[in-house]
Design a protein around this motif. Structure first.
Motif, PDB file in Angstrom:
ATOM      1  N   TYR A 175       0.836  -1.204   0.000  1.00 54.70           N
ATOM      2  CA  TYR A 175       0.000   0.000   0.000  1.00 54.70           C
ATOM      3  C   TYR A 175       0.869   1.251   0.000  1.00 54.70           C
ATOM      4  CZ  TYR A 175      -3.320   3.498   1.716  1.00 54.70           C
ATOM      5  OH  TYR A 175      -4.072   4.623   1.866  1.00 54.70           O
ATOM      6  N   GLN A 176       1.910   1.256   0.827  1.00 55.25           N
ATOM      7  CA  GLN A 176       2.794   2.409   0.872  1.00 55.25           C
ATOM      8  C   GLN A 176       3.529   2.595  -0.457  1.00 55.25           C
ATOM      9  OE1 GLN A 176       5.102   1.390   4.356  1.00 55.25           O
ATOM     10  NE2 GLN A 176       3.789   2.595   5.727  1.00 55.25           N
ATOM     11  N   ALA A 177       3.895   1.469  -1.092  1.00 55.59           N
ATOM     12  CA  ALA A 177       4.545   1.559  -2.405  1.00 55.59           C
ATOM     13  C   ALA A 177       3.592   2.152  -3.436  1.00 55.59           C
ATOM     14  CB  ALA A 177       5.022   0.175  -2.851  1.00 55.59           C
ATOM     15  N   LEU A 178       2.303   1.777  -3.361  1.00 58.66           N
ATOM     16  CA  LEU A 178       1.310   2.324  -4.293  1.00 58.66           C
ATOM     17  C   LEU A 178       1.093   3.815  -4.050  1.00 58.66           C
ATOM     18  CD1 LEU A 178      -1.331  -0.563  -4.360  1.00 58.66           C
ATOM     19  CD2 LEU A 178       0.193   0.129  -6.213  1.00 58.66           C
ATOM     20  N   LEU A 179       1.115   4.231  -2.779  1.00 58.27           N
ATOM     21  CA  LEU A 179       0.980   5.659  -2.480  1.00 58.27           C
ATOM     22  C   LEU A 179       2.150   6.447  -3.066  1.00 58.27           C
ATOM     23  CD1 LEU A 179      -0.296   5.707   1.223  1.00 58.27           C
ATOM     24  CD2 LEU A 179      -1.607   6.136  -0.861  1.00 58.27           C
ATOM     25  N   ARG A 180       3.361   5.892  -2.929  1.00 55.25           N
ATOM     26  CA  ARG A 180       4.517   6.565  -3.527  1.00 55.25           C
ATOM     27  C   ARG A 180       4.385   6.629  -5.040  1.00 55.25           C
ATOM     28  NH1 ARG A 180       7.151   3.427   0.506  1.00 55.25           N
ATOM     29  NH2 ARG A 180       7.696   1.840  -1.040  1.00 55.25           N
ATOM     30  N   LEU A 181       3.886   5.515  -5.635  1.00 49.53           N
ATOM     31  CA  LEU A 181       3.693   5.498  -7.084  1.00 49.53           C
ATOM     32  C   LEU A 181       2.663   6.531  -7.501  1.00 49.53           C
ATOM     33  CD1 LEU A 181       4.121   4.241  -9.882  1.00 49.53           C
ATOM     34  CD2 LEU A 181       2.381   2.540  -9.296  1.00 49.53           C
ATOM     35  N   ARG A 182       1.592   6.663  -6.716  1.00 51.76           N
ATOM     36  CA  ARG A 182       0.558   7.641  -7.056  1.00 51.76           C
ATOM     37  C   ARG A 182       1.130   9.062  -7.029  1.00 51.76           C
ATOM     38  NH1 ARG A 182      -5.097   8.983  -3.813  1.00 51.76           N
ATOM     39  NH2 ARG A 182      -5.833  10.534  -5.274  1.00 51.76           N
ATOM     40  N   ASP A 183       1.959   9.366  -6.024  1.00 53.68           N
ATOM     41  CA  ASP A 183       2.574  10.692  -5.971  1.00 53.68           C
ATOM     42  C   ASP A 183       3.434  10.949  -7.198  1.00 53.68           C
ATOM     43  OD1 ASP A 183       1.382  11.176  -3.546  1.00 53.68           O
ATOM     44  OD2 ASP A 183       3.114  10.552  -2.353  1.00 53.68           O
ATOM     45  N   GLU A 184       4.176   9.926  -7.604  1.00 52.36           N
ATOM     46  CA  GLU A 184       5.016  10.073  -8.786  1.00 52.36           C
ATOM     47  C   GLU A 184       4.166  10.265 -10.038  1.00 52.36           C
ATOM     48  OE1 GLU A 184       7.483   6.654  -8.910  1.00 52.36           O
ATOM     49  OE2 GLU A 184       8.507   7.074  -7.016  1.00 52.36           O
ATOM     50  N   MET A 185       3.067   9.500 -10.136  1.00 47.20           N
ATOM     51  CA  MET A 185       2.208   9.604 -11.315  1.00 47.20           C
ATOM     52  C   MET A 185       1.487  10.948 -11.378  1.00 47.20           C
ATOM     53  SD  MET A 185       2.609   6.914 -13.158  1.00 47.20           S
ATOM     54  CE  MET A 185       4.331   7.051 -12.652  1.00 47.20           C
ATOM     55  N   GLN A 186       1.129  11.498 -10.207  1.00 44.10           N
ATOM     56  CA  GLN A 186       0.483  12.804 -10.207  1.00 44.10           C
ATOM     57  C   GLN A 186       1.428  13.879 -10.719  1.00 44.10           C
ATOM     58  OE1 GLN A 186      -0.908  13.166  -6.140  1.00 44.10           O
ATOM     59  NE2 GLN A 186      -2.986  12.569  -6.703  1.00 44.10           N
ATOM     60  N   ALA A 187       2.709  13.752 -10.343  1.00 42.34           N
ATOM     61  CA  ALA A 187       3.694  14.705 -10.865  1.00 42.34           C
ATOM     62  C   ALA A 187       3.817  14.569 -12.375  1.00 42.34           C
ATOM     63  CB  ALA A 187       5.043  14.474 -10.184  1.00 42.34           C
TER      64      ALA A 187
END
Length: 320
Positions: free
Chosen positions: A83-95
């Motif tokens: 879940y934490q890895a997905l949250l980090r991925l989401r932040d990267e994708m939003q950028a």
């Protein structure tokens, strides 16, 4: 072997654990290769066994209830890490999304009109246009489908798009509300953030984004081909057309201050011209129930038929 064990252990580890349970433990002197085996290490790492050096050194099983609690705890930690890895991925994708949107807005379209024939490309482009919206997505939905629509396919609105203040409006043709699953599809769309209205008849589907791009079907269902239009003069005309329809369409928002929610739903569908049978099918109730609601509306407004009901409801502000 108990099949439940193999959901958390390898087959060899599960077999070894059952041997440990049956024997109470295996002596390291009798099984010198056991501590270095993959199955034994897996059991120890996952909390199903432990090494004991009191008296004769052994590998002994952990009590099954404690073992499964250990397995649950291990799985919870794994899920938390994912879940934490997905949250980090989401932040990267939003950028990356912000970079993509800025490039999309800045890009000058090369083709003012383009014909698309690949259904997958049409579907992907429709989603891409909605995700790139800066101000508004306006769409028309007819009752023409190549196959009955699945309510689960109702279009959601990503949170990051809503956070930009993008407005989502959709006008359904009356016929679109009469297909199986239409009520669920409409409910899911509204819960996802779409503002929905109904118009008696619509000649075509349409997706219009920010008055800078429009996707139009080449045939009734839209799967045979589509026209991507970026010509400003045409998209401006389509915007005017949509607004004319929107102002004349019937809102599906419930107004509980005037009548009950059930009567309000019936009233709004009556205003679209739907028959008692079609209304009953759409709401999932009997025709008798629909007629009872209509009679209550007629009595409340002091009128005697559907025509005067529509006039009186609009005059009294019971419907937009």
């Amino acid at each position: 072997m108990r099949t439940g064990l193999t959901s958390v252990l390898s087959e060899s580890a599960a077999e070894l654990y059952e041997r440990l349970i049956a024997s109470g433990g295996l002596s390291l002197s009798d099984h010198p290769d056991l501590p270095g085996s993959a199955a034994a290490r897996e059991l120890i790492d996952k909390g199903f066994a432990r090494e004991r050096y009191v008296d004769r050194p052994k590998i002994v099983p952990v009590e099954p209830i404690s073992a499964v609690d250990n397995a649950i705890l291990t799985k919870q930690w794994q899920i938390l890490d994912q879940y934490q890895a997905l949250l980090r991925l989401r932040d990267e994708m939003q950028a990356l999304q912000r970079i993509y949107l800025s490039a999309t807005v800045a890009e000058e379209p090369r083709d003012l009109v383009r014909i698309l024939t690949d259904p997958d490309e049409i579907g992907a482009l429709s989603v891409e246009l909605c995700l790139s919206a800066q101000h508004e997505v306006a769409s028309l939905e007819t009752g023409y489908f190549s196959r009955p629509p699945d309510p689960r396919s109702a279009r959601g609105v990503p949170a990051e798009v809503l956070e930009r203040g993008v407005r989502f409006r959709n006008i359904y043709a009356q016929a679109a509300l009469e297909v199986p699953g239409a009520a669920d599809m409409l409910r899911i769309s509204r819960e996802a953030g779409w503002q929905c209205r109904v118009y008696p008849r619509l000649p075509m589907r349409m997706v219009l984004v920010d008055e800078r791009a429009a996707l139009l079907p080449l045939a009734r269902t839209g799967v045979e081909g589509a026209l991507l239009v970026r010509a400003p003069v045409i998209t401006a005309a389509l915007r005017t057309y949509f607004e004319l329809l929107w102002n004349r369409a019937i809102s599906l928002d419930v107004n509980p201050a005037k009548v009950s929610p059930e009567q309000d739903q019936v009233l709004r569908l009556v205003l679209t011209g739907m028959t008692d049978t079609a209304i009953a099918r759409h709401l999932g109730v009997s025709e008798r129930t629909v007629r009872r609601h209509i009679q209550a509306l007629l009595a409340a407004l002091g009128v005697t038929n559907r025509i005067t009901l529509a006039v009186a409801a609009i005059r009294e502000g019971w419907a937009d």
